[in-house]
Write a protein that holds these residues in place. Structure first.
Motif, mmCIF file in Angstrom:
data_model
loop_
_atom_site.group_PDB
_atom_site.id
_atom_site.type_symbol
_atom_site.label_atom_id
_atom_site.label_comp_id
_atom_site.label_asym_id
_atom_site.label_seq_id
_atom_site.Cartn_x
_atom_site.Cartn_y
_atom_site.Cartn_z
ATOM 1 N N ILE A 108 0.833 -1.201 0.000
ATOM 2 C CA ILE A 108 0.000 0.000 0.000
ATOM 3 C C ILE A 108 0.869 1.252 0.000
ATOM 4 O O ILE A 108 0.599 2.214 -0.733
ATOM 5 N N GLY A 109 1.913 1.263 0.808
ATOM 6 C CA GLY A 109 2.796 2.426 0.868
ATOM 7 C C GLY A 109 3.435 2.721 -0.477
ATOM 8 O O GLY A 109 3.486 3.880 -0.922
ATOM 9 N N GLU A 110 3.917 1.686 -1.151
ATOM 10 C CA GLU A 110 4.560 1.896 -2.445
ATOM 11 C C GLU A 110 3.546 2.317 -3.509
ATOM 12 O O GLU A 110 3.849 3.137 -4.378
ATOM 13 N N LEU A 111 2.336 1.773 -3.433
ATOM 14 C CA LEU A 111 1.312 2.154 -4.393
ATOM 15 C C LEU A 111 0.920 3.622 -4.224
ATOM 16 O O LEU A 111 0.775 4.358 -5.209
ATOM 17 N N ILE A 112 0.752 4.062 -2.982
ATOM 18 C CA ILE A 112 0.397 5.460 -2.728
ATOM 19 C C ILE A 112 1.495 6.383 -3.256
ATOM 20 O O ILE A 112 1.218 7.401 -3.909
ATOM 21 N N ASN A 113 2.738 6.040 -3.001
ATOM 22 C CA ASN A 113 3.849 6.863 -3.483
ATOM 23 C C ASN A 113 3.923 6.876 -5.009
ATOM 24 O O ASN A 113 4.173 7.919 -5.626
ATOM 25 N N ALA A 114 3.687 5.708 -5.632
ATOM 26 C CA ALA A 114 3.706 5.633 -7.091
ATOM 27 C C ALA A 114 2.593 6.493 -7.680
ATOM 28 O O ALA A 114 2.794 7.196 -8.684
ATOM 29 N N GLY A 115 1.419 6.450 -7.049
ATOM 30 C CA GLY A 115 0.313 7.268 -7.526
ATOM 31 C C GLY A 115 0.605 8.753 -7.397
ATOM 32 O O GLY A 115 0.373 9.528 -8.328
ATOM 33 N N ARG A 116 1.122 9.142 -6.237
ATOM 34 C CA ARG A 116 1.457 10.559 -6.024
ATOM 35 C C ARG A 116 2.434 11.070 -7.073
ATOM 36 O O ARG A 116 2.299 12.186 -7.575
ATOM 37 N N SER A 117 3.425 10.263 -7.396
ATOM 38 C CA SER A 117 4.450 10.710 -8.339
ATOM 39 C C SER A 117 3.884 10.911 -9.741
ATOM 40 O O SER A 117 4.497 11.586 -10.568
ATOM 41 N N ARG A 118 2.698 10.352 -9.993
ATOM 42 C CA ARG A 118 2.073 10.484 -11.311
ATOM 43 C C ARG A 118 0.785 11.300 -11.259
ATOM 44 O O ARG A 118 -0.002 11.295 -12.214
ATOM 45 N N GLY A 119 0.561 11.982 -10.149
ATOM 46 C CA GLY A 119 -0.612 12.846 -10.036
ATOM 47 C C GLY A 119 -1.919 12.124 -9.785
ATOM 48 O O GLY A 119 -2.993 12.687 -9.985
ATOM 49 N N LEU A 120 -1.844 10.871 -9.327
ATOM 50 C CA LEU A 120 -3.049 10.104 -9.021
ATOM 51 C C LEU A 120 -3.324 10.127 -7.518
ATOM 52 O O LEU A 120 -2.396 9.982 -6.717
ATOM 53 N N VAL A 121 -4.569 10.300 -7.152
ATOM 54 C CA VAL A 121 -4.960 10.216 -5.749
ATOM 55 C C VAL A 121 -5.298 8.767 -5.436
ATOM 56 O O VAL A 121 -6.163 8.166 -6.083
ATOM 57 N N VAL A 122 -4.594 8.184 -4.481
ATOM 58 C CA VAL A 122 -4.816 6.795 -4.080
ATOM 59 C C VAL A 122 -5.523 6.796 -2.726
ATOM 60 O O VAL A 122 -4.974 7.277 -1.733
ATOM 61 N N LEU A 123 -6.748 6.275 -2.698
ATOM 62 C CA LEU A 123 -7.520 6.246 -1.459
ATOM 63 C C LEU A 123 -7.623 4.815 -0.935
ATOM 64 O O LEU A 123 -8.157 3.938 -1.622
ATOM 65 N N PRO A 124 -7.108 4.543 0.264
ATOM 66 C CA PRO A 124 -7.311 3.240 0.892
ATOM 67 C C PRO A 124 -8.807 2.952 1.034
ATOM 68 O O PRO A 124 -9.575 3.810 1.476
ATOM 69 N N TRP A 125 -9.181 1.755 0.666
ATOM 70 C CA TRP A 125 -10.592 1.355 0.589
ATOM 71 C C TRP A 125 -10.857 0.260 1.630
ATOM 72 O O TRP A 125 -10.268 -0.807 1.574
ATOM 73 N N PHE A 126 -11.752 0.565 2.567
ATOM 74 C CA PHE A 126 -12.103 -0.391 3.623
ATOM 75 C C PHE A 126 -13.265 -1.250 3.128
ATOM 76 O O PHE A 126 -14.413 -1.081 3.524
ATOM 77 N N GLU A 127 -12.903 -2.190 2.250
ATOM 78 C CA GLU A 127 -13.905 -2.946 1.500
ATOM 79 C C GLU A 127 -14.875 -3.701 2.397
ATOM 80 O O GLU A 127 -16.085 -3.688 2.153
ATOM 81 N N PHE A 128 -14.391 -4.376 3.416
ATOM 82 C CA PHE A 128 -15.286 -5.184 4.243
ATOM 83 C C PHE A 128 -16.057 -4.355 5.265
ATOM 84 O O PHE A 128 -17.035 -4.833 5.821
ATOM 85 N N GLY A 129 -15.620 -3.134 5.529
ATOM 86 C CA GLY A 129 -16.366 -2.285 6.446
ATOM 87 C C GLY A 129 -16.701 -2.994 7.745
ATOM 88 O O GLY A 129 -15.827 -3.411 8.496
#
Length: 404
Positions: A108-129
């Protein structure tokens, strides 16, 4: 001149950095009438084989950025466990391992950083709620946290199979969910979080002793035997709304400017069957963006949903999109149907969320190359509304200096 204490200077620096971060966010938001068109995709547990491999994940994020997506919703809570290194779930014994990528990385940490570097907002999703597998450690350790049906039954059948439901009216359950969400927000400085149709309670539930007593204290009587009773539905929906209000405040306190994104079912279904009064969540500012799940197989059943009053009301308040199926393993969606739905959404000033990543190009009837080309044309800048300004993501949170 007297010198201030080092600890005070450190606190002032942290406060100044936080204020600067909030100011940058406010300055960068689109002006009234300039709401961004949401173009999002969910990254599910099915997508983890891609996301867990560092090279494939980076290539995927590159591809999504090139296709003009601006939101990625990545699963972090599923099956009663965290898909990130969670001190909370491990210390509580809900899971006995740390979830990591194939190269040992924090996915998750690497995905968020990868998204930020490309101008994408990455939102953690609490699927099971509030949902959990019956055999999960969470459910086995805390049986009293589970709500029940009138006949004493604890389970229901969902898209994830047989599940139990945590009681959202219990303070200990509310604290657990809040702690999980804040762990993710604080751990990653996430731009926000998303909750879907599982941050809910199926209407058949609420007959556990705790809720029955709570209802009796509020009304002086026992809950109606009919789970569809309007007053009983409203009482439970209002209680769920109160929890969502508290949770959204906690998120924004921990991370000023963070988005609270919700992706419920269409309103009549969400309120009556899942006790999610999301129209009120929009009206009262609980939600900052909305993606409504309308997984219809054809345009005839799809189009009427786009002009519902609650949809248009939400669209005029916050960025709003319709979530469509880009396909499933046993339910492929053709590229022409995807195109028709996206264009219909735009005709109403609505964005589009795609469920889910793998099916964007791998599960359709067309070859992957054809689907990628089609998506590129559909989401190309010249085909987007003129007012689709996308704000930059929040900067990483300020790091407090170490006090010695």
């Amino acid at each position: 001149m007297a010198h201030s204490h080092p600890a005070r200077r450190s606190r002032r620096r942290v406060l100044a950095a936080a204020l600067l971060s909030a100011w940058i966010l406010a300055w960068s938001q689109p002006s009234q009438g300039q709401q961004q068109e949401l173009r999002g995709v969910w990254l599910t547990a099915n997508d983890m084989p891609v996301l867990r491999d560092r090279e494939r994940m980076q290539a995927t994020v590159d591809q999504l950025a090139q296709l003009q997506f601006n939101r990625l919703y990545v699963v972090v809570w599923n099956g009663g466990m965290g898909y990130y290194p969670s001190q909370l779930t491990e210390s509580r014994g809900f899971q006995s391992f740390t979830y990591r990528g194939l190269q040992g990385q924090d996915v998750i940490g690497e995905l968020i950083n990868a998204g930020r570097s490309r101008g994408l907002v990455v939102l953690p999703w609490f699927e099971f709620g509030l949902m959990a597998p019956p055999d999960s450690e969470l459910a086995k350790q805390h049986r009293s946290w589970l709500t029940q049906k009138r006949d004493g039954g604890l389970t229901s059948i969902s898209a994830a199979g047989e599940v139990v439901w945590l009681n959202p009216f219990r303070p200990d359950v509310q604290q657990l969910i809040t702690d999980l969400v804040l762990e993710v927000v604080n751990q990653y400085g996430a731009e926000g979080v998303q909750f879907d149709d599982h941050m809910s309670l199926p209407r058949e539930f609420g007959y556990d002793p705790f809720t029955v007593e709570l209802y009796r204290k509020d009304t002086g009587k026992a809950p109606p035997a009919n789970p569809d009773d309007p007053a009983w539905v409203k009482w439970r929906a209002d209680r769920l709304t109160a929890f969502m209000q508290s949770l959204s405040q906690a998120i924004r306190t921990a991370r000023p400017g963070a988005l609270v994104s919700i992706s419920p079912n269409y309103y009549d279904f969400a309120y009556k069957l899942q006790l999610q009064d999301w129209r009120r969540w929009v009206q009262t500012g609980i939600a900052d963006e909305l993606l409504i799940q309308i997984y219809r197989p054809d345009l005839a059943s799809y189009l009427p949903q786009l002009s519902k009053p609650e949809v248009l009301e939400a669209r005029d308040r916050i960025p709003t999109a319709i979530a469509v199926l880009s396909g499933q393993r046993n339910r492929p969606t053709t590229l022409p149907l995807i195109r028709e739905k996206v264009e219909a959404n735009r005709g109403q000033g609505l964005g589009t969320g795609f469920f889910y990543l793998e099916s964007l190009w791998s599960l359709g009837p067309e070859p992957a190359s054809e689907r990628i080309t089609g998506l590129k044309q559909l989401l190309a800048p010249q085909n987007l509304p003129a007012a689709s300004t996308v704000p930059p993501p929040l900067p990483p949170p300020p790091v407090a200096p170490t006090l010695h």
